[in-house]
Design an enzyme around this catalytic site. Structure first.
Site, PDB file in Angstrom:
ATOM      1  N   SER A 140     -52.649  23.844  11.776  1.00 32.52           N
ATOM      2  CA  SER A 140     -51.344  22.877  11.844  1.00 32.52           C
ATOM      3  C   SER A 140     -50.744  22.535  13.240  1.00 32.52           C
ATOM      4  O   SER A 140     -50.994  23.571  14.063  1.00 32.52           O
ATOM      5  CB  SER A 140     -50.429  23.075  10.752  1.00 32.52           C
ATOM      6  OG  SER A 140     -49.110  22.280  10.955  1.00 32.52           O
ATOM      7  N   TYR A 153     -45.006  30.363   8.512  1.00 33.29           N
ATOM      8  CA  TYR A 153     -45.891  29.242   8.356  1.00 33.29           C
ATOM      9  C   TYR A 153     -46.731  29.080   9.769  1.00 33.29           C
ATOM     10  O   TYR A 153     -47.986  29.004  10.019  1.00 33.29           O
ATOM     11  CB  TYR A 153     -45.535  28.068   7.785  1.00 33.29           C
ATOM     12  CG  TYR A 153     -46.430  26.872   7.647  1.00 33.29           C
ATOM     13  CD1 TYR A 153     -47.317  26.814   6.562  1.00 33.29           C
ATOM     14  CD2 TYR A 153     -46.346  25.710   8.523  1.00 33.29           C
ATOM     15  CE1 TYR A 153     -48.193  25.835   6.600  1.00 33.29           C
ATOM     16  CE2 TYR A 153     -47.208  24.643   8.362  1.00 33.29           C
ATOM     17  CZ  TYR A 153     -48.204  24.486   7.238  1.00 33.29           C
ATOM     18  OH  TYR A 153     -48.981  23.763   7.287  1.00 33.29           O
TER      19      TYR A 153
END
Length: 262
Positions: A140, A153
């Site tokens: 990501s 995350y």
């Protein structure tokens, strides 16, 4: 004619994983679909068998559970027909760092980093011995952005990028292709599960566009594919700056700015 390799896809019941399944089925690849939700996996498998006439195995697994993870590892180690791993399973962070519990941290880190790494490690020796195959790790752009406030995350996704780059150094000379795919916000269920309203975000990529772009990078054998990055030179500049930083490290002594003053 040599048969196409089987593709094993984690997190395949919806979103990015399900779309990868559709795209590889259209290309004529047989599939192994892995996720927790067996009913959704079965429905996807029925549809893709009908549409693309490929063979599909369904493997129900929660990759945060040791026994389930071990079962998928065994399939990757033992099934020589599997030549492509799409390491897609992951979860987003719910709330700020200070809101996290020990269990929520363990589960997120286990799924996003430990399981991904162990699955890559399960298939890599066999692919290296065969001199072919591919490992695709879904990261990501949040891994670049501590400012986004998703500290755990983002850290797991930074790990995915680093791991992919390191695997490339080791495996590319042996004929194994490694790709890191770095989406930005994509319309998948991961955000809803994390309590984030996608409708409140200004720009969201559709999952089909994301996977199609990632597959263009796959076919070009890119190491790092960033579909939402419109100016590729910016990634090149960042990577060049990283390498220049490494070239500037002189390890025998601390830099002058850290020397004690009299």
């Amino acid at each position: 004619m040599t048969p196409l390799p089987i593709v094993l896809i984690t997190g395949a019941s919806s979103g990015i994983g399900a779309t990868y399944a559709e795209r590889f089925a259209r290309r004529g690849h047989d599939l192994v679909l892995v996720a927790r939700d067996k009913a959704r996996l079965d429905a996807l498998a029925v549809r893709l068998r009908e549409e693309s006439k490929v063979a599909i195995d369904v493997l129900q697994a929660d990759l945060t559970l040791p026994a389930d993870l071990a079962a998928v590892e065994a399939r990757l180690r033992d099934d020589a027909r599997i030549g492509i791993l799409i390491n897609n399973a992951g979860m987003a962070q719910q709330g700020r760092f200070v809101d996290q519990t020990a269990d929520s941290i363990d589960r997120l880190v286990m799924l996003n980093t430990t399981a991904l790494t162990r699955l890559a490690a399960a298939i890599a020796p066999r692919l290296a011995q065969a001199g072919e195959g591919a490992i695709v790790n879904i990261g990501s752009v949040v891994g670049f952005a501590p400012e986004f406030g998703m500290s755990i995350y983002g850290a797991t996704k930074a790990f995915v990028l680093f791991l992919s780059q390191g695997l490339n150094v080791e495996l590319a000379p042996k004929g194994v292709y490694v790709q890191a795919v770095l989406p930005a916000t994509t319309r998948t269920e991961i955000w809803e599960r994390a309590g984030i309203d996608l409708n409140a975000l200004p720009e969201v990529m559709e999952v089909g566009e994301l996977v199609d772009a990632a597959l263009v990078g796959f076919d070009r054998r890119e190491l790092v594919t960033i579909p939402p990055l419109h100016e590729a030179a910016r990634w090149d500049a960042l990577d060049a700056a990283r390498q220049a930083l490494l070239a500037g490290l002189r390890q025998a002594h601390a830099a002058q700015r850290y020397q004690p003053t009299a």
